[in-house]
Design a protein around this motif. Structure first.
Motif, PDB file in Angstrom:
ATOM      1  N   ALA A  99       0.821  -1.207   0.000  1.00 46.65           N
ATOM      2  CA  ALA A  99       0.000   0.000   0.000  1.00 46.65           C
ATOM      3  C   ALA A  99       0.857   1.260   0.000  1.00 46.65           C
ATOM      4  CB  ALA A  99      -0.927   0.011   1.214  1.00 46.65           C
ATOM      5  N   SER A 100       2.152   1.116   0.205  1.00 48.71           N
ATOM      6  CA  SER A 100       3.048   2.267   0.121  1.00 48.71           C
ATOM      7  C   SER A 100       3.114   2.772  -1.312  1.00 48.71           C
ATOM      8  CB  SER A 100       4.451   1.888   0.604  1.00 48.71           C
ATOM      9  OG  SER A 100       4.458   1.656   1.991  1.00 48.71           O
ATOM     10  N   ASP A 101       3.600   3.984  -1.469  1.00 48.94           N
ATOM     11  CA  ASP A 101       3.647   4.570  -2.802  1.00 48.94           C
ATOM     12  C   ASP A 101       4.524   3.745  -3.745  1.00 48.94           C
ATOM     13  OD1 ASP A 101       2.914   7.227  -4.317  1.00 48.94           O
ATOM     14  OD2 ASP A 101       5.018   6.805  -4.787  1.00 48.94           O
ATOM     15  N   GLN A 102       4.065   3.627  -4.976  1.00 51.99           N
ATOM     16  CA  GLN A 102       4.740   2.810  -5.984  1.00 51.99           C
ATOM     17  C   GLN A 102       6.218   3.162  -6.129  1.00 51.99           C
ATOM     18  OE1 GLN A 102       3.921   0.248  -7.997  1.00 51.99           O
ATOM     19  NE2 GLN A 102       5.823   0.326  -9.183  1.00 51.99           N
ATOM     20  N   ARG A 103       6.528   4.442  -6.079  1.00 51.08           N
ATOM     21  CA  ARG A 103       7.920   4.860  -6.275  1.00 51.08           C
ATOM     22  C   ARG A 103       8.823   4.302  -5.178  1.00 51.08           C
ATOM     23  NH1 ARG A 103       6.555  11.257  -7.433  1.00 51.08           N
ATOM     24  NH2 ARG A 103       5.462  10.976  -9.425  1.00 51.08           N
ATOM     25  N   LEU A 104       8.331   4.328  -3.944  1.00 54.29           N
ATOM     26  CA  LEU A 104       9.124   3.795  -2.835  1.00 54.29           C
ATOM     27  C   LEU A 104       9.243   2.280  -2.926  1.00 54.29           C
ATOM     28  CD1 LEU A 104       7.717   5.943   0.118  1.00 54.29           C
ATOM     29  CD2 LEU A 104      10.002   6.089  -0.878  1.00 54.29           C
ATOM     30  N   VAL A 105       8.137   1.634  -3.261  1.00 56.19           N
ATOM     31  CA  VAL A 105       8.153   0.175  -3.381  1.00 56.19           C
ATOM     32  C   VAL A 105       9.143  -0.253  -4.457  1.00 56.19           C
ATOM     33  CG1 VAL A 105       6.744  -1.872  -3.803  1.00 56.19           C
ATOM     34  CG2 VAL A 105       5.749   0.085  -2.622  1.00 56.19           C
ATOM     35  N   PHE A 115      12.760  -9.395  -6.405  1.00 56.41           N
ATOM     36  CA  PHE A 115      11.355  -9.480  -6.800  1.00 56.41           C
ATOM     37  C   PHE A 115      11.184  -9.512  -8.319  1.00 56.41           C
ATOM     38  CE2 PHE A 115      11.631  -7.387  -2.665  1.00 56.41           C
ATOM     39  CZ  PHE A 115      10.831  -8.233  -1.911  1.00 56.41           C
ATOM     40  N   ASP A 116      10.226 -10.338  -8.726  1.00 55.68           N
ATOM     41  CA  ASP A 116       9.925 -10.483 -10.145  1.00 55.68           C
ATOM     42  C   ASP A 116       8.870  -9.491 -10.612  1.00 55.68           C
ATOM     43  OD1 ASP A 116      11.484 -13.078 -10.691  1.00 55.68           O
ATOM     44  OD2 ASP A 116      10.269 -13.591  -8.943  1.00 55.68           O
ATOM     45  N   ALA A 117       8.110  -8.941  -9.683  1.00 55.07           N
ATOM     46  CA  ALA A 117       7.084  -7.952 -10.010  1.00 55.07           C
ATOM     47  C   ALA A 117       6.902  -7.028  -8.816  1.00 55.07           C
ATOM     48  CB  ALA A 117       5.766  -8.632 -10.367  1.00 55.07           C
ATOM     49  N   VAL A 118       6.470  -5.811  -9.100  1.00 57.46           N
ATOM     50  CA  VAL A 118       6.340  -4.791  -8.056  1.00 57.46           C
ATOM     51  C   VAL A 118       5.079  -3.976  -8.307  1.00 57.46           C
ATOM     52  CG1 VAL A 118       7.398  -2.769  -6.975  1.00 57.46           C
ATOM     53  CG2 VAL A 118       8.849  -4.612  -7.841  1.00 57.46           C
ATOM     54  N   CYS A 119       4.356  -3.679  -7.231  1.00 55.35           N
ATOM     55  CA  CYS A 119       3.193  -2.809  -7.373  1.00 55.35           C
ATOM     56  C   CYS A 119       2.904  -2.116  -6.044  1.00 55.35           C
ATOM     57  CB  CYS A 119       1.965  -3.603  -7.822  1.00 55.35           C
ATOM     58  SG  CYS A 119       0.568  -2.537  -8.289  1.00 55.35           S
ATOM     59  N   GLY A 120       2.505  -0.848  -6.132  1.00 47.06           N
ATOM     60  CA  GLY A 120       2.164  -0.082  -4.941  1.00 47.06           C
ATOM     61  C   GLY A 120       1.076   0.921  -5.254  1.00 47.06           C
ATOM     62  N   SER A 121       0.728   1.727  -4.278  1.00 47.01           N
ATOM     63  CA  SER A 121      -0.279   2.771  -4.481  1.00 47.01           C
ATOM     64  C   SER A 121       0.254   3.786  -5.490  1.00 47.01           C
ATOM     65  CB  SER A 121      -0.601   3.452  -3.157  1.00 47.01           C
ATOM     66  OG  SER A 121      -1.141   2.520  -2.228  1.00 47.01           O
ATOM     67  N   ASP A 122      -0.650   4.314  -6.310  1.00 47.59           N
ATOM     68  CA  ASP A 122      -0.203   5.156  -7.425  1.00 47.59           C
ATOM     69  C   ASP A 122      -0.601   6.621  -7.303  1.00 47.59           C
ATOM     70  OD1 ASP A 122      -2.908   4.990  -7.792  1.00 47.59           O
ATOM     71  OD2 ASP A 122      -2.817   3.908  -9.693  1.00 47.59           O
ATOM     72  N   GLY A 123      -0.995   7.045  -6.119  1.00 47.21           N
ATOM     73  CA  GLY A 123      -1.420   8.427  -5.946  1.00 47.21           C
ATOM     74  C   GLY A 123      -2.912   8.599  -6.060  1.00 47.21           C
ATOM     75  N   THR A 124      -3.573   7.608  -6.623  1.00 46.65           N
ATOM     76  CA  THR A 124      -5.038   7.632  -6.748  1.00 46.65           C
ATOM     77  C   THR A 124      -5.668   6.447  -6.027  1.00 46.65           C
ATOM     78  OG1 THR A 124      -4.857   8.705  -8.911  1.00 46.65           O
ATOM     79  CG2 THR A 124      -6.965   7.672  -8.359  1.00 46.65           C
ATOM     80  N   ARG A 125      -5.111   5.271  -6.272  1.00 54.53           N
ATOM     81  CA  ARG A 125      -5.620   4.048  -5.645  1.00 54.53           C
ATOM     82  C   ARG A 125      -4.729   3.661  -4.474  1.00 54.53           C
ATOM     83  NH1 ARG A 125      -5.191  -1.493  -8.928  1.00 54.53           N
ATOM     84  NH2 ARG A 125      -3.025  -0.766  -8.843  1.00 54.53           N
ATOM     85  N   ASN A 126      -5.343   3.457  -3.304  1.00 58.15           N
ATOM     86  CA  ASN A 126      -4.611   3.003  -2.124  1.00 58.15           C
ATOM     87  C   ASN A 126      -4.677   1.481  -2.083  1.00 58.15           C
ATOM     88  OD1 ASN A 126      -3.165   3.263   0.317  1.00 58.15           O
ATOM     89  ND2 ASN A 126      -5.052   3.097   1.505  1.00 58.15           N
ATOM     90  N   LEU A 127      -3.566   0.840  -2.395  1.00 56.61           N
ATOM     91  CA  LEU A 127      -3.538  -0.613  -2.575  1.00 56.61           C
ATOM     92  C   LEU A 127      -3.489  -1.321  -1.214  1.00 56.61           C
ATOM     93  CD1 LEU A 127      -3.564  -2.338  -5.156  1.00 56.61           C
ATOM     94  CD2 LEU A 127      -1.107  -2.642  -4.877  1.00 56.61           C
ATOM     95  N   LYS A 128      -4.614  -1.297  -0.519  1.00 52.45           N
ATOM     96  CA  LYS A 128      -4.678  -1.880   0.817  1.00 52.45           C
ATOM     97  C   LYS A 128      -6.014  -2.582   1.014  1.00 52.45           C
ATOM     98  CE  LYS A 128      -4.078  -0.664   5.712  1.00 52.45           C
ATOM     99  NZ  LYS A 128      -3.760   0.427   6.664  1.00 52.45           N
ATOM    100  N   GLY A 129      -6.006  -3.660   1.803  1.00 46.94           N
ATOM    101  CA  GLY A 129      -7.238  -4.357   2.134  1.00 46.94           C
ATOM    102  C   GLY A 129      -7.966  -4.871   0.904  1.00 46.94           C
TER     103      GLY A 129
END
Length: 483
Positions: A99-105, A115-129
């Motif tokens: 759920a942390s920002d994509q850039r930090l992740v 890691f083979d793939a990476v994804c995080g929150s993008d400033g619009t969608r909070n990738l949590k729960g």
């Protein structure tokens, strides 16, 4: 969804999804970026508040832009890293989804290279729960991946996994995960925060607050009321000082993690979550100021001044050449002033003059010790300070010369009318001058040789020779009143 993520989800049944905050790292990027942004510029709290009105994802993106993070020095969970390495060794693939920002992740993933793939929150969608659960189902399919997490929000994800790996979860949460009816593996249990909290409050630093009792002792006024007032003032000062220590640690995370000893502090090491510091800092502060009102408005004003100076020190003064030493010396002296105000005992010019020079010496020793430590590590400049290791000779001269001046003030004080009124036999007080000369010279030499910790007061409290010196000073003062 990018091609790499689609390929990973579509072709590999052995996928491990790893969370970042509280799982891969012993900290939370939201709080990390918040305190980094505040440390860089305290006014950053204004744009952060504006961003929060657009949702948590927008807040995270705003803080990421304002608060740079030292990715290599983050407190990584070694157990999780070992688990990931073992998973990959068995042919499995691993994705970092947070759920942390994509850039930090992405920065964390680039640093570790695991890691083979990476994804995080993008400033619009909070990738949590639920949002994270939906993303993982869309990307990897339901019951087609194992998930490693640590929070109650991860229950929404664990519902759709083939296996749950919990990291540092509480017993109630562990039972809820087990109730899902899927295989569960627990890497570690949640530790109680009591000891780390006490450690972060630095009770050993409360030794400095003993200076509050100095006006009472110097004036030989030991009535029950005076003692009680001094004790309450000590408690108030300790609470507010601990609030300041917590604030300093939150603001100095990057610097502490780069330091050979400070990196073991509770917040820097990840032993204590940053949320505890964020909550305890104002709580201790309000409790301290609330109690200070029982001492009167004058004492409240002294405490307000102390907090203002310490806050200014945390945000600005500690980076200013010489000003930082003057500020530290002033904070020591404020403790004596607080003791005088709390008890209503007037402070003599002699006591204030002595404290000014003596504590300037201690503050200089503190910087000397830090610079010597940096020099031994091959550094040319103190981290987060305006000093260079080439300044060491001058700082050492400042420490010893101001210390000697304080002894001179003490010697002149022995000829004053105040001494003749308080001490029936003042001759033994000259022993105090000799002991102080020895102690200041020895402490400066110890600092010069790199044997001292950063704080000379803490060092002295653990140094048996310093303790013997304190006992001799006490005996000299007692003998001076006995004959």
């Amino acid at each position: 969804m990018d091609d790499a993520q689609f390929f990973l989800g579509a072709t590999n049944k052995s996928v491990l999804i790893v969370d970042l905050d509280g799982t891969l790292i012993h900290t939370d990027m939201l709080y990390e970026t918040f305190w980094s942004a505040i440390s860089a510029r305290w006014l950053n709290i204004i744009p952060a508040m504006r961003a929060s009105m657009n949702g948590k994802a927008a807040l995270k993106r705003s803080l990421e832009e304002m608060g740079p993070i030292d990715i290599p020095h983050l407190p990584y969970n070694s157990d999780v890293l070992d688990y990931i390495a073992d998973w990959r060794a068995k042919g499995g693939q691993v994705a970092l989804v947070s759920a942390s920002d994509q850039r930090l992740v992405q920065q964390v993933a680039d640093h570790l290279g695991l890691f083979d793939a990476v994804c995080g929150s993008d400033g619009t969608r909070n990738l949590k729960g639920p949002e994270k659960a939906k993303y993982l189902q869309d990307t990897y399919g339901e019951s087609n991946f194992a998930y490693m997490g640590d929070a109650i929000a991860d229950l929404e994800v664990w519902k759709y996994t083939t296996k749950a790996i919990t990291v540092g979860v509480s017993k109630p949460l562990a039972k809820r995960v087990e109730a899902l009816g899927i295989p569960v593996e627990r890497l570690s249990d949640r530790k109680r925060p009591v000891k780390p909290i006490l450690k972060a409050m630095r009770p050993h630093q409360w030794l400095k607050n003993v200076l509050i009792f100095l006006p009472m002792m110097a004036a030989h006024q030991f009535s029950a009321i005076t003692v009680a007032q001094s004790i309450l003032a000590f408690v108030v000062f300790s609470l507010i000082a601990s609030s300041v220590y917590l604030l300093n640690d939150l603001l100095d995370l990057d610097a502490d993690r780069a330091h050979p000893r400070k990196r073991f502090r509770p917040f820097a090491s990840g032993e204590l979550p940053l949320v505890w510091g964020t909550l305890l800092t104002p709580l201790l502060l309000m409790t301290g100021f609330g109690l200070s009102l029982f001492m009167g408005w004058a004492f409240f004003g002294v405490m307000a001044l102390y907090y203002a100076v310490t806050t200014a020190y945390s945000f600005l003064l500690k980076r200013e050449l010489i000003v930082d030493i003057c500020a530290l010396a002033g904070l020591y002296t404020l403790r004596i002033i607080a003791g005088g105000v709390a008890t209503g005992i007037p402070l003599s010019v002699w006591l204030l003059a002595f404290s000014m020079f003596f504590f300037f010496s201690l503050a200089s020793m503190k910087r000397q010790a830090e610079l010597k430590s940096g020099q031994n590590m091959g550094q040319e400049k103190a981290h987060g300070r305006s000093y260079k290791t080439s300044d060491l000779p001058l700082i050492a001269n400042m420490a010893v010369s101001s210390g000697y001046v304080s002894v001179l003030v003490m010697a002149l004080y022995l000829y004053s009318d105040t001494v003749r009124a308080l001490y029936s036999f003042p001759a033994p007080l000259w022993g105090i001058c000799l002991v102080l000369l020895f102690w200041i010279s020895r402490m400066t030499m110890i600092s010069h040789r790199g044997w001292m910790h950063d704080d000379p007061v803490v060092f002295a409290a653990r140094d048996y020779i310093s303790i013997v010196c304190a006992i001799i000073i006490f005996v000299c003062a007692i003998v001076g009143t006995m004959f």
